[in-house]
Design a protein around this motif. Structure first.
Motif: not given
Length: 324
Positions: A88-92, A234-239, A272-274
């Motif tokens: 239960g953690l929300e990154f934003l 999400s991981s690929a997008g962050a890298f 992130r929106f997408y």
């Protein structure tokens, strides 16, 4: 899915994959930020200290944000609010509190704020890339049901499976996606499903199922439906953002301090929106403060990040190059 990597012999300590990947991500991010700080003429330990404090505040903010919009899933015991080890953690939420803390911290220490935020922003994306791999191993932050070849099936009693065999009114889904017999749930004396505090049925653990039931949920008709691996997206997008922003930093760090973090705010917000539109775990939101009624809370926070990022991008570009 491997939420538990291994247990330490003799003491039975469980080492969780999500926490492990968070630590790995933090250490690699600290290494990257240290190299960047040294290249800019700053002491690496100053960046390390700021990153450590920001990470701690980020965990607090991420938990607060999760509790805010998943409060019905929190048990009646007050101390369950702090049970981060249960998930239960929300990154934003973590990002918002960490940014507020960093601005105050850097001003108090009289460190060059924009320069430090540029470096920390890139480190944040590196850490997020590893953290999302931890989400995949943990089974949280999952995507929508799909028939495509890239779909992933998660095991029985995972976050995904629990979502599919129960209604989800928070996502306007009155019926479960995957209908299974009541015998898979704990039943009361009158044959009705025993419900949790948020009104959802309690699945029996896998080892309590009959052999026929075990076959049904592993290879049969009652196995988990395939979902999009949004955690890996999400991981690929962050890298990718970390790499692009690093090149951006190499070119503009001295002339336009702050432009990296400003650009990252709106570019991550768009990404992130997408990605949030591909996920199937976060509830929809209709509160007064949201811009996108019926979107998720994270999507609406992203819209504010995009607006904020564009504002600071324009503001910084209008300033004379190299000025404070």
């Amino acid at each position: 899915m491997h939420p538990e990597l291994f247990k330490v012999p003799w003491i039975g300590l469980s080492v969780k994959s999500f926490g492990t990947m968070m630590v790995v991500g933090f250490l690699i991010a600290v290494f990257v930020m240290g190299r960047m700080a040294r290249r800019s003429g700053y002491k690496p330990e100053w960046i390390t200290n700021a990153a450590l404090y920001a990470m701690l505040m980020g965990i607090v903010g991420a938990r607060m944000f999760y509790v805010f919009h998943h409060h019905k899933q929190i048990g009646e015991n007050f101390f369950d609010v702090f049970a981060v080890w249960q998930g239960g953690l929300e990154f934003l939420g973590g990002v918002i509190l960490a940014i507020v803390f960093l601005v105050l911290y850097l001003q108090r220490k009289k460190f060059p704020m924009w320069e430090y935020l540029d470096i920390l922003a890139i480190g944040l994306m590196v850490g997020l890339g590893f953290g999302r791999i931890g989400c995949f191993l943990n089974g949280c932050c999952f995507g929508k049901v799909t028939d495509s070849a890239i779909g992933v099936r998660f095991p029985y009693d995972s976050f995904v499976y629990n979502s599919q065999v129960r209604p989800d009114l928070a996502r306007n889904r009155p019926e479960p996606r995957l209908k299974i017999d009541d015998d898979f749930f704990y039943l009361s004396a009158d044959g009705k499903r025993i419900l949790t505090a948020d009104g959802k049925g309690v699945l029996k653990p896998f080892d309590k199922l009959t052999e026929t039931q075990k076959q049904l949920v592993t290879t049969g008709a009652d196995r988990c439906l395939k979902v999009l691996p949004t955690q890996l997206y999400s991981s690929a997008g962050a890298f990718l953002l970390a790499g692009v922003m690093y090149l951006f930093w190499r070119k503009y760090a001295e002339r336009r301090p702050g432009l990296v973090v400003a650009t990252l705010l709106w570019s991550y917000g768009l990404m992130r929106f997408y990605l949030e539109s591909l996920r199937d775990d976060n509830p929809f939101e209709y509160a007064w403060w949201v811009i996108y009624k019926g979107g998720t809370i994270s999507q609406n926070v992203c819209l504010y990040l995009i607006i904020l990022g564009l504002f600071f991008t324009v503001f910084l570009l209008r300033k004379p190059a190299g000025s404070d």
